[in-house]
Design an enzyme around this catalytic site. Structure first.
Site, PDB file in Angstrom:
ATOM      1  N   HIS A 158      38.923  44.769  41.355  1.00  0.00           N
ATOM      2  CA  HIS A 158      37.662  44.451  41.203  1.00  0.00           C
ATOM      3  C   HIS A 158      37.463  42.913  41.164  1.00  0.00           C
ATOM      4  CE1 HIS A 158      38.337  43.248  36.895  1.00  0.00           C
ATOM      5  NE2 HIS A 158      39.044  44.534  36.731  1.00  0.00           N
ATOM      6  N   GLU A 177      41.104  51.784  34.661  1.00  0.00           N
ATOM      7  CA  GLU A 177      42.236  50.867  34.092  1.00  0.00           C
ATOM      8  C   GLU A 177      42.862  51.503  32.812  1.00  0.00           C
ATOM      9  OE1 GLU A 177      44.666  49.074  34.066  1.00  0.00           O
ATOM     10  OE2 GLU A 177      43.491  47.099  34.352  1.00  0.00           O
TER      11      GLU A 177
END
Length: 220
Positions: free
Chosen positions: A9, A82
């Site tokens: 990202h 994550e």
């Protein structure tokens, strides 16, 4: 064979402040939005048949930038989140070291052994990402897909693809909007690209577009 582009990202507000994010739903910074647009333009000619992402907003927004050039929906999957940092989320390295010096040392020296207080292990991340990729490889056999996810998750995925120990995960650098390519074949996997951020640079001036400095304590 299934070809997967793993994309980290764009930069977030917490990345700028060097805070550990994990499952916290942080937003992209202005620089992160620009990075996401640049990686999207870079990938606009890739033959993606599907675009997946973590279900956290920083990955979704980055994936939406990529998807706009392919007329494809973005499909979030929580398996690509994550690593959960539990009690460390929202803290900086010095704050974590002050409270959990032994754990943070293990985190960097032997990541496969770390027990993050209130969080996940990298073994947990490997299990869920392996499970998701097994599903996607069957669903998209012979195709090329994109997965927008996170630095720690990508490092774990690369270790799994190469069949190497999770203690090697810090050998892979992952900058914001880094592009990684893995070809998954029946007999073995091929790593075509790791941490490519050429799209971040303005090659006419040779100046990086707000590419953050790299430091072992600033990875998340």
């Amino acid at each position: 064979m299934t070809t997967v582009f793993f994309i980290r990202h764009g930069q977030t507000l917490w990345n700028k402040e060097f805070k550990y994010q994990g499952h916290s739903n942080t937003e992209l910074s202005a620089e992160g939005l620009e990075q996401a647009e640049r990686v999207a333009r870079r990938l606009k000619r890739e033959p993606f048949s599907a675009i997946y992402c973590s279900d956290l907003s920083r990955a979704i927004v980055t994936a939406e930038k990529v998807a706009q050039y392919h007329s494809l929906p973005v499909m979030p999957m929580n398996e690509f989140r994550e690593v959960c940092f539990g009690d460390w989320e929202g803290l900086k390295y010095d704050q974590i070291y002050a409270g959990w010096s032994a754990e943070i040392e293990t985190f960097f020296r032997s990541p496969s052994k770390v027990e993050i207080p209130g969080g996940e292990s990298f073994g947990d991340v490997k299990q869920r990402t392996d499970r998701a990729l097994e599903l996607l490889r069957k669903r998209h056999d012979g195709e090329c897909i994109a997965v927008v996810t996170h630095g720690g998750a990508i490092r774990t995925i690369l270790c799994s693809a190469l069949g190497i120990h999770l203690d090697s995960l810090w050998c892979f650098r992952q900058d914001n909007t880094a592009v990684n390519i893995v070809e998954y074949e029946e007999r073995h996997n091929i790593i075509r690209l790791v941490n490519d951020v050429n799209h971040i640079y303005d090659w006419e001036s040779l100046d990086p577009v707000r590419l953050p400095a790299y430091n072992i304590n600033k990875r998340f």
